[in-house]
Enzyme design. Structure first.
Site, PDB file in Angstrom:
ATOM      1  N   GLN A   1      72.942  44.001 -21.462  1.00 25.72           N
ATOM      2  CA  GLN A   1      73.033  45.316 -22.075  1.00 25.72           C
ATOM      3  C   GLN A   1      72.726  45.148 -23.563  1.00 25.72           C
ATOM      4  O   GLN A   1      72.363  44.053 -23.995  1.00 25.72           O
ATOM      5  CB  GLN A   1      74.410  45.889 -21.827  1.00 25.72           C
ATOM      6  CG  GLN A   1      74.721  46.071 -20.316  1.00 25.72           C
ATOM      7  CD  GLN A   1      76.027  46.809 -20.032  1.00 25.72           C
ATOM      8  OE1 GLN A   1      76.704  47.310 -20.898  1.00 25.72           O
ATOM      9  NE2 GLN A   1      76.381  46.855 -18.742  1.00 25.72           N
TER      10      GLN A   1
ATOM     11  N   TYR B   1      69.754  39.546 -12.394  1.00 22.88           N
ATOM     12  CA  TYR B   1      70.417  38.706 -13.407  1.00 22.88           C
ATOM     13  C   TYR B   1      70.134  37.246 -13.070  1.00 22.88           C
ATOM     14  O   TYR B   1      70.158  36.861 -11.902  1.00 22.88           O
ATOM     15  CB  TYR B   1      71.926  38.994 -13.412  1.00 22.88           C
ATOM     16  CG  TYR B   1      72.236  40.378 -13.955  1.00 22.88           C
ATOM     17  CD1 TYR B   1      72.174  40.626 -15.314  1.00 22.88           C
ATOM     18  CD2 TYR B   1      72.552  41.426 -13.101  1.00 22.88           C
ATOM     19  CE1 TYR B   1      72.435  41.902 -15.832  1.00 22.88           C
ATOM     20  CE2 TYR B   1      72.814  42.704 -13.609  1.00 22.88           C
ATOM     21  CZ  TYR B   1      72.752  42.931 -14.973  1.00 22.88           C
ATOM     22  OH  TYR B   1      72.997  44.185 -15.480  1.00 22.88           O
TER      23      TYR B   1
ATOM     24  N   ASN C   1      77.742  50.462 -12.889  1.00 26.58           N
ATOM     25  CA  ASN C   1      78.755  50.774 -11.881  1.00 26.58           C
ATOM     26  C   ASN C   1      79.673  51.904 -12.344  1.00 26.58           C
ATOM     27  O   ASN C   1      80.204  52.652 -11.518  1.00 26.58           O
ATOM     28  CB  ASN C   1      79.568  49.520 -11.548  1.00 26.58           C
ATOM     29  CG  ASN C   1      78.710  48.424 -10.953  1.00 26.58           C
ATOM     30  OD1 ASN C   1      77.626  48.675 -10.443  1.00 26.58           O
ATOM     31  ND2 ASN C   1      79.183  47.187 -11.013  1.00 26.58           N
TER      32      ASN C   1
ATOM     33  N   GLU D   1      67.786  46.893 -14.994  1.00 26.51           N
ATOM     34  CA  GLU D   1      68.821  45.951 -15.442  1.00 26.51           C
ATOM     35  C   GLU D   1      68.265  44.554 -15.259  1.00 26.51           C
ATOM     36  O   GLU D   1      67.958  44.157 -14.129  1.00 26.51           O
ATOM     37  CB  GLU D   1      70.109  46.086 -14.628  1.00 26.51           C
ATOM     38  CG  GLU D   1      70.971  47.256 -15.039  1.00 26.51           C
ATOM     39  CD  GLU D   1      72.310  47.283 -14.310  1.00 26.51           C
ATOM     40  OE1 GLU D   1      72.908  46.211 -14.081  1.00 26.51           O
ATOM     41  OE2 GLU D   1      72.747  48.387 -13.971  1.00 26.51           O
TER      42      GLU D   1
ATOM     43  N   ASN E   1      73.189  54.367  -9.032  1.00 25.56           N
ATOM     44  CA  ASN E   1      73.122  52.974  -9.480  1.00 25.56           C
ATOM     45  C   ASN E   1      73.558  52.045  -8.363  1.00 25.56           C
ATOM     46  O   ASN E   1      74.636  52.238  -7.770  1.00 25.56           O
ATOM     47  CB  ASN E   1      74.065  52.763 -10.678  1.00 25.56           C
ATOM     48  CG  ASN E   1      74.109  51.314 -11.124  1.00 25.56           C
ATOM     49  OD1 ASN E   1      73.151  50.807 -11.696  1.00 25.56           O
ATOM     50  ND2 ASN E   1      75.221  50.623 -10.859  1.00 25.56           N
ATOM     51  N   GLU E   2      72.751  51.063  -8.041  1.00 29.00           N
ATOM     52  CA  GLU E   2      73.101  49.975  -7.099  1.00 29.00           C
ATOM     53  C   GLU E   2      73.892  50.492  -5.896  1.00 29.00           C
ATOM     54  O   GLU E   2      74.980  49.990  -5.590  1.00 29.00           O
ATOM     55  CB  GLU E   2      73.888  48.872  -7.825  1.00 29.00           C
ATOM     56  CG  GLU E   2      73.064  48.185  -8.893  1.00 29.00           C
ATOM     57  CD  GLU E   2      73.706  46.934  -9.499  1.00 29.00           C
ATOM     58  OE1 GLU E   2      74.891  46.658  -9.241  1.00 29.00           O
ATOM     59  OE2 GLU E   2      72.993  46.229 -10.242  1.00 29.00           O
TER      60      GLU E   2
ATOM     61  N   GLU F   1      76.294  50.843 -21.271  1.00 23.27           N
ATOM     62  CA  GLU F   1      77.199  51.325 -20.219  1.00 23.27           C
ATOM     63  C   GLU F   1      78.589  51.522 -20.811  1.00 23.27           C
ATOM     64  O   GLU F   1      78.999  50.791 -21.722  1.00 23.27           O
ATOM     65  CB  GLU F   1      77.261  50.278 -19.083  1.00 23.27           C
ATOM     66  CG  GLU F   1      78.270  50.656 -18.003  1.00 23.27           C
ATOM     67  CD  GLU F   1      78.141  49.845 -16.713  1.00 23.27           C
ATOM     68  OE1 GLU F   1      77.341  48.892 -16.670  1.00 23.27           O
ATOM     69  OE2 GLU F   1      78.850  50.194 -15.745  1.00 23.27           O
TER      70      GLU F   1
END
Ligand code: AHR
Length: 502
Positions: A350, A244, A72, A292, A172-173, A27
């Site tokens: 990442q 996560y 993000n 992710e 994304n999200e 990212e």
């Protein structure tokens, strides 16, 4: 001493493993791109500014696919800013991470880097500040051969051949309040549906992933997946999951339960996707992209997430991993492999510096974090059919989890090479484990290699001054006779046994 047995049969296959589960993520955030994969002027940098030490470690990590450019960051990104002559590219405020983005590195640099790394690029389109119009332009730029405004622009930028990017994430999200232009499930479902349609009209060969929930605890979880899939079912191939893992109780026995939590998350999303299919009487199956995942809980202060003054490439969420985090990553990889029938893509988030498997210093060295090791071993040996395991093992209980098996195992058989690999995690904090694996239908076998990841200190870390503190070593106590593998697993150890036909 604990005793565990695993029985497999060559014919009892969960699914061939999709090698895309060994993906990772780059990212535009912190020092992942700038000072991570790209650092013009670094002693190892090539003419493109790509750090060769990081490229070499990426190849050793065995990543198969890399997601880009966010995260993000994506939800405020204009892809046009990152293509064409570098001196003409604008610097922009990145609202997601409070940084200044130079756009020195963009789409064509990333595709070139992926070729050098030997990985497949996984791209994403901005559905925060933008929508279907820019998505169709971007895919035309990347994938259309020639003769149109954006394909000819790519050619003018020095890329005659289309990039042929297959895998695309639709935003994304989008459920998260932290997201630039957060959406409700209805708003997102509509825009994702229309974006998917136009992207496929530009390139019918693409595979598309729609955003699921940002994590298992989101208040809209479940409802979000259902509504989004009701709208996008015909137009997409994947739904994404992000997760996560945290060690809030600072207790490894409890920490291990995040593995079971992920397993439930996967199975629940499969159930929702299949319920949407069932209502349509459709044989189509939506696959899962866990695009992710990682351990992330230490580097979570406001200063880790955003620094004043719009800095360029600041140190953000530079989590330093320890041995217990590596055990969690090993256990998660076993769970991903055992869900190979539905999880067809996954990205360790990442790659470098930002919750990275690799750490670097500007102008200095690059090294492997602890979590690098289980990932690289799984990527190296995780080939072929994932076999159904029938396991007998003792278990323990922690709050909210009545049964956590001491043994977690996954067994893969590669019909091409004949190799059969056993991944085994002993979660006991006190007891060694006598492991017995019966490899039925695979003929008499011999041992190719055996390794163990273990450290006496759960908090041991790999650092610049001590980069190999946590490192796999050869396994002392293993034997293979006929179809039978026996090993003694130390408490708190991740183990990999590779066998071949005699
Ligand atoms: O990987 C770090 C961030 O975590 C990503 O930008 C975002 O998608 C997630 O919340």
């Amino acid at each position: 001493m604990l005793t565990s047995t695993v029985v497999v049969n060559k014919e009892f296959v969960i699914s061939p493993l999709d090698r895309r589960v060994f993906g990772t993520f780059v990212e535009h955030m912190g020092r992942c791109v700038y000072g991570g994969i790209y650092e013009a002027g670094h002693p190892t940098a090539d003419g493109n500014g790509f750090r060769q030490d990081v490229l070499a470690l990426t190849r050793e990590l065995g990543a198969t696919m890399v997601r880009y450019p966010g995260g993000n960051f994506l939800s405020g990104y204009n892809w046009e800013d990152g293509v064409g002559p570098k001196q003409a590219r604008p610097s922009r405020l990145d609202l997601a991470w409070g940084s200044t983005e130079s756009n020195e590195f963009g789409t064509n640099e990333f595709v070139t880097w992926c070729k050098a790394a030997g990985v497949e690029p996984m791209f994403a389109v901005n559905l925060g500040t933008r929508g279907p119009d820019q998505a169709r332009d971007f895919i035309e730029y990347c994938n259309h051969p020639a003769g149109t405004r954006y394909s000819d622009l790519r050619r003018a930028h020095g890329f005659e051949q289309p990039h042929g990017i297959k895998f695309w994430c639709l935003g994304n999200e989008m459920d998260g309040p932290w997201q630039i232009c957060q959406k409700t499930a209805t708003e997102y479902g509509r825009v994702a549906q229309e974006t998917a349609k136009v992207m496929r009209w530009v390139d019918p060969g693409v595979q598309l992933a729609v955003c699921g929930s940002s994590n298992h605890s989101m208040p809209s979880y479940g409802h979000w997946e259902q509504e989004v899939l009701e709208r996008c079912f015909e137009h997409v191939d994947f739904i994404s999951l992000h997760q996560y893992f945290r060690n809030d109780a600072n207790d490894i026995r409890t920490y291990f339960s995040v593995i079971e939590d992920l397993d439930s998350f996967i199975k629940e999303v499969v159930a929702i996707a299949d319920a949407v299919a069932a209502k349509r009487r459709s044989p189509k199956r939506i696959m899962l992209s866990l695009d992710e995942w990682n351990v992330w809980y230490k580097a979570h202060t406001p200063a880790d997430l955003r620094q004043p003054g719009w800095p360029r490439a600041p140190r953000l969420i530079e989590e330093v991993y320890n041995f217990e985090d590596a055990l969690i990553v090993g256990g998660v990889l076993i769970t991903l492999m055992n869900n190979a029938d539905r999880v067809k893509a996954a990205c360790l988030a990442q790659l470098v510096n930002v919750i990275g498997a690799i750490m670097t210093e500007a102008g200095g060295p690059a090294w492997r974090q602890t979590i690098f090791h289980p990932f690289s071993q799984a990527a190296r040996y995780g080939h072929g059919n994932v076999l159904r395991t029938h396991t007998h093992t003792d278990s323990y209980a922690v709050a909210n989890h009545l049964k956590l098996d001491y043994l977690l195992a996954s067994v893969l058989h590669d019909e091409n090479s004949g190799r059969c690999t056993v991944f085994a995690l002993n979660r006991s904090t006190t007891d060694a484990m006598r492991l017995s694996v019966e490899l039925n239908g695979l003929g008499h076998r011999s041992l190719v290699s055996a390794s163990e990841l273990h450290h006496a200190d759960l908090k041991a870390e790999n650092t610049r001054s001590s980069p190999d503190a946590v490192n796999p070593s050869g396994h002392a106590e293993v034997s293979v006779k006929g179809t039978h593998l026996q090993a003694k697993l130390r408490p708190l150890s991740w183990n990999v046994f590779v066998t071949q036909p005699v």
